[in-house]
Scaffold this motif. Structure first.
Motif: not given
Length: 262
Positions: A179-195, A129-133
């Motif tokens: 968390l959903s769109s109005e609660e997150i501050c990443w614009t794509n899966s790469e930015s979230f995973a790298a953070w 399993r993975v966690i992703h945006l």
């Protein structure tokens, strides 16, 4: 609100976002980038092997490693290399999703790739399993189910930043599940995973203060046409433009940047 505060109490002040915590940006002029708001939805749609750019010689069940047709990049902040994706370093090698799972450890940074679309990034948890945006939500899914014919690779060293310990990487990822769109501050899966992996606020939308001194240089290595250099004022802008090039294969912004063919 309390739950959101709990998610950031383990981070130091330098990581906290400096822009709108909702991740929404104000309209302003950026250097060398046209906004391209790519939903992660396009990244994990159902696709056939041919849709993903694989031929009969490279089927989704083939273990690898082998490489698909991809644009090569290197990126710098000032004189420091912060990102590298080059064939000569075997950065383009991929494996089937099934093989990839045998190589993963909790906290690993994964990238799923296919021709003519932006790559999809995720953090490996455990038990396949993975966690992703995805689709404006941070969620947990089975890697085999979301790969849909894509091949993938571990990209822990793609960015040259110092990684967090695996337990903190997982804390970052798991702590934001649901968390959903109005609660997150990443614009794509790469930015979230790298953070999650590096804990740097620059991966967040609006998380970086722009200054004349701070510039990012993206070198796009195009076969047969040399290297093109694009200049950006934030890491977020650079990531967005690189992903746009991955999806389109076209450099549309060359006339807008301080740089050009080398």
């Amino acid at each position: 609100m309390g739950n959101q505060l709990d998610r950031i109490t383990h981070l130091n002040y330098s990581e906290l976002p400096t822009g709108d915590p909702s991740g929404l940006e104000k309209d302003e002029l950026r250097v060398g980038v046209a906004y391209f708001f790519s939903d992660e939805e396009e990244e994990v749609d159902d696709r056939t092997p041919s849709d993903c750019g694989f031929t009969k010689d490279h089927s989704p069940t083939e273990e690898g490693p082998f490489s698909v047709s991809e644009v090569e990049y290197s990126a710098f902040c000032a004189q420091e290399c912060i990102f590298s994706k080059l064939r000569e370093n075997e950065d383009l090698n991929v494996h089937s999703a099934k093989t990839l799972l045998t190589m993963c450890k909790p906290g690993d940074l994964l990238e799923l790739v296919a021709t003519a679309q932006a790559p999809h990034w995720a953090i490996y948890e455990h038990d396949d399993r993975v966690i992703h945006l995805h689709k404006g939500e941070i969620r947990k899914d089975n890697l085999l189910e979301i790969s849909n014919g894509r091949h993938g690779r571990i990209v822990n060293n793609r960015y040259r930043y110092r990684p967090l310990p695996p337990d903190l990487v997982m804390q970052n990822a798991v702590g934001h599940l649901g968390l959903s769109s109005e609660e997150i501050c990443w614009t794509n899966s790469e930015s979230f995973a790298a953070w999650c992996r590096f804990g740097k606020r620059e991966f967040k939308a609006g998380g970086e203060v722009h200054s004349a001194e701070q510039q990012y240089f993206l070198k796009v290595h195009l076969s047969g046409s040399g290297v093109h250099t694009l200049v950006f004022r934030s890491l977020e802008d650079m990531i967005r433009e690189r992903r746009r090039v991955d999806a389109s294969g076209i450099l549309k912004e060359l006339s807008l940047v301080n740089g050009g063919k080398e």
